[in-house]
Design an enzyme around this catalytic site. Structure first.
Site, PDB file in Angstrom:
ATOM      1  N   MET A 292       0.837  -1.194   0.000  1.00 31.41           N
ATOM      2  CA  MET A 292       0.000   0.000   0.000  1.00 31.41           C
ATOM      3  C   MET A 292       0.873   1.246   0.000  1.00 31.41           C
ATOM      4  O   MET A 292       1.927   1.274   0.626  1.00 31.41           O
ATOM      5  CB  MET A 292      -0.897  -0.018   1.246  1.00 31.41           C
ATOM      6  CG  MET A 292      -1.758   1.228   1.436  1.00 31.41           C
ATOM      7  SD  MET A 292      -2.818   1.096   2.900  1.00 31.41           S
ATOM      8  CE  MET A 292      -1.598   1.148   4.213  1.00 31.41           C
ATOM      9  N   ASP A 295       5.682   4.358  -1.173  1.00 32.45           N
ATOM     10  CA  ASP A 295       7.082   4.222  -0.786  1.00 32.45           C
ATOM     11  C   ASP A 295       7.835   3.392  -1.820  1.00 32.45           C
ATOM     12  O   ASP A 295       7.390   2.314  -2.207  1.00 32.45           O
ATOM     13  CB  ASP A 295       7.176   3.558   0.594  1.00 32.45           C
ATOM     14  CG  ASP A 295       8.582   3.611   1.172  1.00 32.45           C
ATOM     15  OD1 ASP A 295       9.310   4.566   0.842  1.00 32.45           O
ATOM     16  OD2 ASP A 295       8.940   2.701   1.950  1.00 32.45           O
TER      17      ASP A 295
END
Length: 359
Positions: A292, A295
């Site tokens: 999710m 990054d």
């Protein structure tokens, strides 16, 4: 199963702590797009509540009375597959149980505080709600039980690599424990060093590395500050620190630090990728996997621009197609493949000349 567009995410909260049940109910019900439809103090009650309400997802305590939480999860995934967010304590035994839960099919886990519970839970209420949204929308996968994958190649020794001092850099988050396992299982002994950032709290990364080490031809360990990079070793960033690539007197070394989180994470994939881009891009193959958020997307772009070969896991094989999607959108990804093909594709890049502008 996931909530239909425009409908609230319906959640059953299962925890033997009345305080945790109350706190989670309040935090969840404060959001306009989700609601607690039932709570349960143990798996026996939970079984009835789930049958009555048909929730979109479940939060489940790790240690439960009247029935082992893992046994309940095993039965749930066999009879009524439903996205599950585990609630786990930050202890050695808690980390082992949580990893087992992820292997049984739980999507993700949430650390349960042991001190100042009310204030601590409220302090990361937004993170809790974000995880619930992600878990409810996640793609369920078959339990792995952390046994060797059926598709895993037999252990073999890596051939001499055409490029010297090669490095493999990997980033993952939600769903990454299973994805990294499958990837590492297919790497032969003597592979280039592998640097791994998996979003995971302190205490969990050591257990994760030890489990992988028992399954893989290469050695897998939790990274230590200052240690040199060696072929045949995979280094998992510890949950308390960023991991960077550094230069020592004899070659590349691992550098750990506890500087502020990046993209709300420490360790951060972007931190690792940026450090590799600065020092060793031309000899690096980087892979971004299920997870999710965003990054790793910027770091992947930096790697590609600096000359690295970059891969992303495809949407169909991701539990959560977030991090790979962002990396592709920002232009950092050269090649997209299913998880089952990533290890072989990476090794191909290290064995043979590679057209970096190719598909």
């Amino acid at each position: 199963m996931s909530a239909a567009a425009g409908r609230k995410i319906r959640i059953v909260v299962v925890d033997d702590s009345a305080l945790i049940r109350s706190l989670l109910t309040t935090i969840i019900n404060e959001a306009p797009d989700m609601e607690v439809v039932a709570t349960a103090s143990d798996p026996i009650v939970a079984r009835e509540r789930i049958r009555e309400t048909s929730p979109d997802m479940i939060t489940l305590d790790v240690e439960m009375p009247r029935m082992d939480g893992l046994e309940f999860l095993r039965r749930l995934m066999r009879l009524r597959p439903t996205p599950v967010l585990m609630i786990s304590s930050l202890t050695q035994s808690g980390s082992e149980t949580t990893l087992s839960a992820l292997e049984l099919g739980a999507v993700d886990f949430l650390p349960k505080p042991t001190l100042d519970v009310s204030n601590t839970m409220q302090s990361y209420a937004d993170d809790i709600r974000d995880k619930i949204r992600m878990v409810a929308a996640a793609r369920l996968r078959r339990p792995s039980l952390f046994a060797p994958s059926a598709a895993a190649a037999p252990a073999r020794v890596a051939p001499a690599l055409l490029r010297q001092n090669a490095i493999i850099a990997v980033g993952a988050s939600t769903g990454g424990t299973d994805a990294i396992k499958e990837f590492l299982e297919k790497l032969p002994a003597g592979s280039p060093p592998v640097l791994i950032v998996q979003h995971m709290p302190e205490g969990f990364t050591l257990s994760f590395a030890r489990r992988l080490d028992k399954l893989c031809a290469i050695q897998v360990k939790e990274a230590e500050d200052g240690e040199p990079l060696l072929r045949g070793v995979a280094y998992v960033a510890p949950g308390h620190s960023h991991m960077r690539l550094g230069k020592g007197t004899q070659g590349f070394v691992i550098c750990l630090d506890q500087s502020p989180p990046v993209n709300r994470h420490r360790p951060s994939v972007d931190v690792l990728f940026a450090s590799v881009a600065a020092l060793a891009a031309a000899q690096t193959v980087a892979v971004i996997m299920t997870g999710m958020g965003k990054d790793g997307a910027l770091g992947m772009l930096q790697l590609r621009q600096a000359g690295a070969i970059t891969f992303a896991q495809d949407e169909a094989s991701c539990v959560v197609y977030g991090m790979p999607r962002e990396a592709v959108a920002q232009g950092g990804v050269m090649h997209v493949h299913p998880l089952s093909q990533l290890a072989d594709k990476v090794m191909d890049c290290l064995r043979l000349p590679h057209d970096r502008a190719g598909p």
